[in-house]
Scaffold this active site. Sequence first.
Site, PDB file in Angstrom:
ATOM      1  CG  ASN A  44       7.913  25.751  12.933  1.00  0.00           C
ATOM      2  OD1 ASN A  44       7.633  26.938  12.772  1.00  0.00           O
ATOM      3  ND2 ASN A  44       9.021  25.361  13.542  1.00  0.00           N
ATOM      4  CE1 TYR A  65      12.358  31.059   4.763  1.00  0.00           C
ATOM      5  CE2 TYR A  65      11.537  33.237   4.210  1.00  0.00           C
ATOM      6  CZ  TYR A  65      11.578  32.158   5.066  1.00  0.00           C
ATOM      7  OH  TYR A  65      10.826  32.174   6.226  1.00  0.00           O
TER       8      TYR A  65
HETATM    9  N1  LIG Z   1      11.766  33.988  12.276  1.00  0.00           N
HETATM   10  C1  LIG Z   1      11.214  34.672  11.308  1.00  0.00           C
HETATM   11  O1  LIG Z   1      11.427  35.876  11.172  1.00  0.00           O
HETATM   12  C2  LIG Z   1      10.285  33.983  10.314  1.00  0.00           C
HETATM   13  C3  LIG Z   1       9.530  34.791   9.457  1.00  0.00           C
HETATM   14  C4  LIG Z   1       8.674  34.185   8.547  1.00  0.00           C
HETATM   15  C5  LIG Z   1       8.570  32.803   8.511  1.00  0.00           C
HETATM   16  N2  LIG Z   1       9.317  32.036   9.357  1.00  0.00           N
HETATM   17  C6  LIG Z   1       9.187  30.579   9.257  1.00  0.00           C
HETATM   18  O2  LIG Z   1       8.854  30.032  10.512  1.00  0.00           O
HETATM   19  C7  LIG Z   1       9.397  28.724  10.645  1.00  0.00           C
HETATM   20  C8  LIG Z   1      10.186  28.630  11.934  1.00  0.00           C
HETATM   21  O3  LIG Z   1      11.179  29.642  11.924  1.00  0.00           O
HETATM   22  P1  LIG Z   1      12.055  30.029  13.219  1.00  0.00           P
HETATM   23  O4  LIG Z   1      12.435  31.439  13.056  1.00  0.00           O
HETATM   24  O5  LIG Z   1      11.383  29.576  14.465  1.00  0.00           O
HETATM   25  O6  LIG Z   1      13.350  29.116  12.919  1.00  0.00           O
HETATM   26  P2  LIG Z   1      14.628  28.781  13.802  1.00  0.00           P
HETATM   27  O7  LIG Z   1      14.653  29.573  15.065  1.00  0.00           O
HETATM   28  O8  LIG Z   1      15.783  28.846  12.876  1.00  0.00           O
HETATM   29  O9  LIG Z   1      14.345  27.244  14.200  1.00  0.00           O
HETATM   30  C9  LIG Z   1      14.310  26.293  13.170  1.00  0.00           C
HETATM   31  C10 LIG Z   1      13.885  24.954  13.722  1.00  0.00           C
HETATM   32  O10 LIG Z   1      13.784  24.064  12.596  1.00  0.00           O
HETATM   33  C11 LIG Z   1      14.607  22.939  12.818  1.00  0.00           C
HETATM   34  N3  LIG Z   1      15.085  22.461  11.520  1.00  0.00           N
HETATM   35  C12 LIG Z   1      15.721  23.139  10.541  1.00  0.00           C
HETATM   36  N4  LIG Z   1      16.002  22.323   9.501  1.00  0.00           N
HETATM   37  C13 LIG Z   1      15.501  21.102   9.848  1.00  0.00           C
HETATM   38  C14 LIG Z   1      15.500  19.832   9.212  1.00  0.00           C
HETATM   39  N5  LIG Z   1      16.055  19.638   8.007  1.00  0.00           N
HETATM   40  N6  LIG Z   1      14.914  18.787   9.874  1.00  0.00           N
HETATM   41  C15 LIG Z   1      14.344  18.949  11.099  1.00  0.00           C
HETATM   42  N7  LIG Z   1      14.331  20.140  11.740  1.00  0.00           N
HETATM   43  C16 LIG Z   1      14.920  21.191  11.127  1.00  0.00           C
HETATM   44  C17 LIG Z   1      15.709  23.415  13.772  1.00  0.00           C
HETATM   45  O11 LIG Z   1      16.261  22.291  14.466  1.00  0.00           O
HETATM   46  P3  LIG Z   1      17.870  22.221  14.779  1.00  0.00           P
HETATM   47  O12 LIG Z   1      18.200  23.419  15.601  1.00  0.00           O
HETATM   48  O13 LIG Z   1      18.069  20.937  15.513  1.00  0.00           O
HETATM   49  O14 LIG Z   1      18.541  22.271  13.417  1.00  0.00           O
HETATM   50  C18 LIG Z   1      14.877  24.339  14.676  1.00  0.00           C
HETATM   51  O15 LIG Z   1      14.156  23.557  15.620  1.00  0.00           O
HETATM   52  C19 LIG Z   1      10.237  28.490   9.378  1.00  0.00           C
HETATM   53  O16 LIG Z   1       9.495  27.734   8.443  1.00  0.00           O
HETATM   54  C20 LIG Z   1      10.465  29.891   8.853  1.00  0.00           C
HETATM   55  O17 LIG Z   1      10.662  29.920   7.459  1.00  0.00           O
HETATM   56  C21 LIG Z   1      10.176  32.597  10.260  1.00  0.00           C
END
Ligand SMILES: NC(=O)c1ccc[n+]([C@@H]2O[C@H](COP(=O)([O-])OP(=O)(O)OC[C@H]3O[C@@H](n4cnc5c(N)ncnc54)[C@H](OP(=O)(O)O)[C@@H]3O)[C@@H](O)[C@H]2O)c1
Length: 252
Positions: free
Chosen positions: A88, A157
Site C-alpha cells: 500500500n 506517479y
Molecule cells: N489518497 C488518495 O487520494 C489516493 C488515490 C489513489 C491511490 N492512492 C494510493 O494509496 C496508497 C496509500 O495512500 P494514502 O493516501 O493512504 O497515503 P498517505 O496518507 O500519504 O500514507 C502513506 C503511508 O505510507 C507510508 N510510507 C510512505 N513512504 C514509505 C516508505 N518509503 N516506506 C515505508 N512506508 C512508507 C507512510 O508512513 P510514514 O508516515 O511513516 O512516512 C504512511 O503510512 C498509496 O500507494 C497511494 O498512491 C491514494
Amino acid sequence: MDFKNKNVLITGASRGIGKATAMAFAAKGASVGINYRSNTEEAQNTLDSLAGDGHQLFQKDIGQKKAAKELIQEFISEFGSLDVLVNNAGISIFHDLEEVDFDTWAHAWENTFKTNLFAVANLCYWAAKAMIPHGGGRIINVSSRGAFRGEPTKPAYGASKAALNSMSQSLAKKLAPHKIYVGVVAPGFTETEMAAVTLTPAERDNLLRESPFKRMAQPKEVAHAILFLASEGAEYSSGTIIDVNGASYLRS
Ligand SMILES: NC(=O)c1ccc[n+]([C@@H]2O[C@H](COP(=O)([O-])OP(=O)(O)OC[C@H]3O[C@@H](n4cnc5c(N)ncnc54)[C@H](OP(=O)(O)O)[C@@H]3O)[C@@H](O)[C@H]2O)c1
C-alpha cells in the site's frame, strides 16, 4: 470474509488507506503487521486502534533496496508465516514540467519509482519466496486511477502506477501455479493526508464536480476491495484491477 489465523503484512499502514485496511483485517480476525517509514507515534495509534491482539509494528523505509528482504524476514520470524501482503505504501510528488528545474524533475522520477515500483517488486520477490514453500498466499497492490487517466502535474506517479499494474498482472500469471494470487486496487481520490497535501482547494472543487457521488472515497471503501481480493473464493480474480473511484473515471 474471515481472516482468522491469517498473517497479514501491510506497508504504509500508519495512516490513510493502509490504516483502514489494517483495521478491516484485524476486525475479521487477522494478525496484522503494520509497516511504516518514520512516524512511530502515528503507527502506535494505529496499532492501538486494532481489534484483537498479536499485531505488531515494523518500521522500515521500503525505498531502501535491502529493506524488502529484511521486512519479510522480520515479519516471518515474528508471525511464523505470511499469508497476505498488501503493498500500500506510496508517494506522490508534484513535478509540473512547466514549473520545476531539471534536478527536481529527475529527483521526482527516481524517488517515485523507488517507492511505488521497485520497492513493491522487491517485496513481491521475497514474499513469493516465503509463500511458495507454505503452499501459497495473496499479494494485493494499491495502484491509482492516475495510471489510466494521466497525471499531468505528477507524471512519474501515473507512470509508476501503470507499471505497477503491469507488473502485478505478469506476477499473477507467473505465480498462479504456486497458488499465489495477485490483485490490484486502483482508488480515485481518497480522503487521506496524501490527498490533502497534493490537492489545491481549486483542484478539490474540480474533482468533486467530476464525481457523480460529489465526494472522495473513504479509506474504508478502498480497504473493502483489498479484503475482497485477499479473501477465500477470490482466487480466480487473480490479475484483476478493481477501480474504487465512484464512477469518476470509467475505462473500457
Ligand atoms: N489518497 C488518495 O487520494 C489516493 C488515490 C489513489 C491511490 N492512492 C494510493 O494509496 C496508497 C496509500 O495512500 P494514502 O493516501 O493512504 O497515503 P498517505 O496518507 O500519504 O500514507 C502513506 C503511508 O505510507 C507510508 N510510507 C510512505 N513512504 C514509505 C516508505 N518509503 N516506506 C515505508 N512506508 C512508507 C507512510 O508512513 P510514514 O508516515 O511513516 O512516512 C504512511 O503510512 C498509496 O500507494 C497511494 O498512491 C491514494
